[in-house]
Design an enzyme around this catalytic site. Structure first.
Site, mmCIF file in Angstrom:
data_model
loop_
_atom_site.group_PDB
_atom_site.id
_atom_site.type_symbol
_atom_site.label_atom_id
_atom_site.label_comp_id
_atom_site.label_asym_id
_atom_site.label_seq_id
_atom_site.Cartn_x
_atom_site.Cartn_y
_atom_site.Cartn_z
ATOM 1 N N SER A 91 4.190 23.271 -66.181
ATOM 2 C CA SER A 91 4.834 22.536 -65.075
ATOM 3 C C SER A 91 6.321 22.369 -65.343
ATOM 4 C CB SER A 91 4.177 21.155 -64.927
ATOM 5 O OG SER A 91 4.330 20.432 -66.152
ATOM 6 N N HIS B 62 4.042 22.289 -80.121
ATOM 7 C CA HIS B 62 3.514 20.916 -80.105
ATOM 8 C C HIS B 62 2.367 20.727 -81.089
ATOM 9 C CE1 HIS B 62 5.224 20.331 -75.763
ATOM 10 N NE2 HIS B 62 6.155 20.322 -76.702
ATOM 11 N N ALA C 280 -2.999 32.832 -63.803
ATOM 12 C CA ALA C 280 -2.570 33.709 -64.910
ATOM 13 C C ALA C 280 -3.659 34.725 -65.234
ATOM 14 C CB ALA C 280 -2.263 32.853 -66.138
HETATM 15 C C1 BV8 Z 1 11.453 15.201 -78.037
HETATM 16 C C2 BV8 Z 1 0.927 16.097 -77.228
HETATM 17 C C3 BV8 Z 1 13.374 14.878 -79.380
HETATM 18 C C4 BV8 Z 1 0.179 17.277 -77.625
HETATM 19 C C5 BV8 Z 1 2.538 16.243 -75.443
HETATM 20 C C6 BV8 Z 1 12.908 9.473 -74.023
HETATM 21 C C7 BV8 Z 1 12.737 9.380 -75.395
HETATM 22 C C8 BV8 Z 1 12.365 10.466 -76.174
HETATM 23 C C9 BV8 Z 1 12.147 11.686 -75.572
HETATM 24 C C10 BV8 Z 1 12.299 11.749 -74.206
HETATM 25 C C11 BV8 Z 1 12.679 10.689 -73.426
HETATM 26 N N1 BV8 Z 1 12.743 11.098 -72.121
HETATM 27 C C12 BV8 Z 1 12.410 12.394 -72.059
HETATM 28 C C13 BV8 Z 1 12.157 12.787 -73.307
HETATM 29 C C14 BV8 Z 1 11.754 14.057 -73.718
HETATM 30 C C15 BV8 Z 1 10.225 14.114 -73.636
HETATM 31 C C16 BV8 Z 1 9.897 14.642 -72.250
HETATM 32 O O1 BV8 Z 1 10.217 15.764 -71.992
HETATM 33 N N2 BV8 Z 1 9.295 13.815 -71.399
HETATM 34 C C17 BV8 Z 1 9.022 14.295 -70.039
HETATM 35 C C18 BV8 Z 1 7.621 13.898 -69.630
HETATM 36 C C19 BV8 Z 1 10.100 13.745 -69.134
HETATM 37 N N3 BV8 Z 1 9.858 15.043 -74.673
HETATM 38 C C20 BV8 Z 1 9.525 14.604 -75.885
HETATM 39 O O2 BV8 Z 1 9.381 13.438 -76.181
HETATM 40 C C21 BV8 Z 1 9.391 15.709 -76.917
HETATM 41 N N4 BV8 Z 1 10.136 15.353 -78.102
HETATM 42 O O3 BV8 Z 1 12.114 15.230 -77.038
HETATM 43 O O4 BV8 Z 1 11.977 14.985 -79.296
HETATM 44 C C22 BV8 Z 1 13.671 13.417 -79.337
HETATM 45 C C23 BV8 Z 1 13.058 12.606 -80.278
HETATM 46 C C24 BV8 Z 1 13.374 11.258 -80.268
HETATM 47 C C25 BV8 Z 1 14.263 10.750 -79.300
HETATM 48 C C26 BV8 Z 1 14.846 11.605 -78.357
HETATM 49 C C27 BV8 Z 1 14.552 12.944 -78.365
HETATM 50 C C28 BV8 Z 1 7.925 15.888 -77.310
HETATM 51 C C29 BV8 Z 1 7.189 16.532 -76.157
HETATM 52 C C30 BV8 Z 1 5.747 16.823 -76.578
HETATM 53 C C31 BV8 Z 1 4.854 15.803 -75.944
HETATM 54 N N5 BV8 Z 1 3.480 16.093 -76.312
HETATM 55 N N6 BV8 Z 1 1.262 16.218 -75.806
HETATM 56 C C32 BV8 Z 1 -1.119 17.265 -76.865
HETATM 57 O O5 BV8 Z 1 -1.820 16.245 -76.928
HETATM 58 O O6 BV8 Z 1 -1.425 18.293 -76.220
HETATM 59 S S1 BV8 Z 1 2.893 16.395 -73.785
HETATM 60 C C33 BV8 Z 1 1.951 17.581 -73.013
HETATM 61 O O7 BV8 Z 1 2.818 18.168 -72.020
HETATM 62 C C34 BV8 Z 1 1.466 18.730 -73.850
HETATM 63 O O8 BV8 Z 1 2.141 18.957 -75.051
HETATM 64 C C35 BV8 Z 1 1.732 19.906 -72.903
HETATM 65 O O9 BV8 Z 1 1.729 21.073 -73.581
HETATM 66 C C36 BV8 Z 1 3.060 19.517 -72.375
HETATM 67 C C37 BV8 Z 1 3.566 20.273 -71.186
HETATM 68 O O10 BV8 Z 1 2.558 20.297 -70.199
HETATM 69 P P1 BV8 Z 1 2.161 21.731 -69.606
HETATM 70 O O11 BV8 Z 1 1.727 22.579 -70.757
HETATM 71 O O12 BV8 Z 1 3.255 22.240 -68.758
HETATM 72 O O13 BV8 Z 1 0.875 21.395 -68.764
HETATM 73 P P2 BV8 Z 1 0.827 20.750 -67.299
HETATM 74 O O14 BV8 Z 1 -0.571 20.292 -67.093
HETATM 75 O O15 BV8 Z 1 1.953 19.794 -67.117
HETATM 76 O O16 BV8 Z 1 1.126 21.997 -66.326
HETATM 77 C C38 BV8 Z 1 0.194 23.062 -66.253
HETATM 78 C C39 BV8 Z 1 0.662 23.970 -65.126
HETATM 79 O O17 BV8 Z 1 -0.244 25.079 -65.067
HETATM 80 C C40 BV8 Z 1 0.615 23.305 -63.752
HETATM 81 O O18 BV8 Z 1 1.876 23.475 -63.126
HETATM 82 C C41 BV8 Z 1 -0.484 24.068 -62.982
HETATM 83 O O19 BV8 Z 1 -0.123 24.287 -61.639
HETATM 84 C C42 BV8 Z 1 -0.525 25.378 -63.723
HETATM 85 N N7 BV8 Z 1 -1.844 26.027 -63.722
HETATM 86 C C43 BV8 Z 1 -3.070 25.449 -63.731
HETATM 87 N N8 BV8 Z 1 -4.017 26.423 -63.789
HETATM 88 C C44 BV8 Z 1 -3.367 27.616 -63.837
HETATM 89 C C45 BV8 Z 1 -1.981 27.378 -63.795
HETATM 90 N N9 BV8 Z 1 -1.065 28.357 -63.817
HETATM 91 C C46 BV8 Z 1 -1.534 29.630 -63.887
HETATM 92 N N10 BV8 Z 1 -2.846 29.941 -63.941
HETATM 93 C C47 BV8 Z 1 -3.788 28.966 -63.910
HETATM 94 N N11 BV8 Z 1 -5.083 29.301 -63.950
#
Ligand code: BV8
Ligand code: ZN
Length: 250
Positions: free
Chosen positions: A190, A122, A232
């Site tokens: 997640s 990303h 982690a």
């Molecule tokens: C794509 C920017 C192809 C960077 C982010 C409709 C149209 C277009 C696309 C889609 C659509 N519907 C769905 C999609 C796909 C979409 C998607 O997946 N949406 C989801 C929400 C349903 N994806 C996209 O759009 C991707 N591109 O598909 O392109 C395309 C193109 C055009 C048309 C069609 C297809 C792009 C995805 C990237 C989005 N960018 N952010 C930034 O600012 O950082 S999103 C954001 O979420 C970040 O990138 C982040 O990395 C990512 C994932 O989140 P996680 O890293 O998992 O973090 P989260 O907080 O969610 O979870 C953390 C976990 O850690 C928790 O579970 C917690 O319990 C745990 N935790 C906490 N502390 C600890 C721990 N575990 C262990 N130890 C600890 N101490």
């Protein structure tokens, strides 16, 4: 019940036999460094609207607001250090002939920790590029407003927003690593954002043993061979010590 955590023996046995290990990380691996996560308790998206901050439309609608949000996050990410989980992966990498990390994080902490094979799916918050011509910019000063490119286009963070394609080379390498891994470890994600969240399933469909290390259960949990719902930073150092012992005997 004692809260002392033991690494499952079946996982150690596996570590002693494999050579190809691949890792996927998300915001959870940086949480113990002090970088906010997106979802789960106290996540960024519980307070902010991702549609207003993490898409090209949002940026074009209000470049200032999106730019400022990334400047704030960049300051946090610059001020923190890699934690024991990042450092444990540096040690783990040294023990296997094929080891790579695909990260969804833009904080650069794996590279700062010393990991050598990191695929940034990303993007990276330290890089900026022109929204029009794609020219890359290393900005010395902290620009308050999004600067302009020599072509006149707006400069934006070089990160992947919703609806945007992932960087081709990083994505392909992460996919190849998932498809050839014998052991795949998903850490601190997640498992909701695609296509990154599909990587562990690619590994599963190629008969890899899939381990999840995540504080909370996720959509991957029912499919992983092993899910460890603890921090982690607690598990990984213990895992690396146990694997070092296990592999020193073989
Ligand atoms: C794509 C920017 C192809 C960077 C982010 C409709 C149209 C277009 C696309 C889609 C659509 N519907 C769905 C999609 C796909 C979409 C998607 O997946 N949406 C989801 C929400 C349903 N994806 C996209 O759009 C991707 N591109 O598909 O392109 C395309 C193109 C055009 C048309 C069609 C297809 C792009 C995805 C990237 C989005 N960018 N952010 C930034 O600012 O950082 S999103 C954001 O979420 C970040 O990138 C982040 O990395 C990512 C994932 O989140 P996680 O890293 O998992 O973090 P989260 O907080 O969610 O979870 C953390 C976990 O850690 C928790 O579970 C917690 O319990 C745990 N935790 C906490 N502390 C600890 C721990 N575990 C262990 N130890 C600890 N101490
Ligand atoms: Zn330009």
């Amino acid at each position: 019940m004692s809260d002392v955590f033991e690494i499952p023996k079946e996982l150690l046995r596996l570590f002693s036999k494999v050579e190809r290990v691949a890792v996927l990380t998300g915001a959870g691996i940086s949480a113990e460094s002090g970088v906010p996560t997106f979802r789960g308790a106290d996540g960024l998206w519980s307070k902010l609207n991702q549609r207003e901050l993490a898409s090209m439309d949002a940026f074009l609608q209000n470049p200032q607001r999106v730019w400022e949000w990334y400047q704030q996050r960049k300051k946090i990410m610059r001020d923190v250090q890699p934690n024991t989980a990042h450092l444990a992966l540096v040690d783990l990498e040294k023990m296997f002939s094929h080891f790579s990390i695909a990260t969804q994080n833009i904080d650069g902490l794996h590279t700062r920790a010393g990991s050598r094979t990191v695929y940034e799916l990303h993007g990276n918050i330290e890089r900026n590029r022109c929204a029009s011509c794609g020219a890359l910019y290393e900005l010395e000063s902290e620009a308050i407003v999004p600067p302009r490119c020599h072509c006149g286009g707006l400069i934006r963070p070089d990160v992947v927003w919703f609806g945007e394609m992932l960087p081709e080379e990083a994505w392909q390498k992460a996919l190849d690593a998932a498809r050839s891994a014998q052991l795949y470890i998903s850490i601190g994600t997640s498992a909701q954002v695609y296509p990154a969240a599909g990587l562990p399933f690619e590994a599963l469909s190629n008969n890899a043993f899939v381990v999840e290390i995540n504080l909370e259960p996720t959509e991957l949990t029912p499919y992983a061979h092993l899910s460890l719902h603890r921090k982690a930073g607690e598990i990984l150092p213990k895992l690396v010590e146990a694997v070092k012992k296990e592999r020193s005997f073989c």
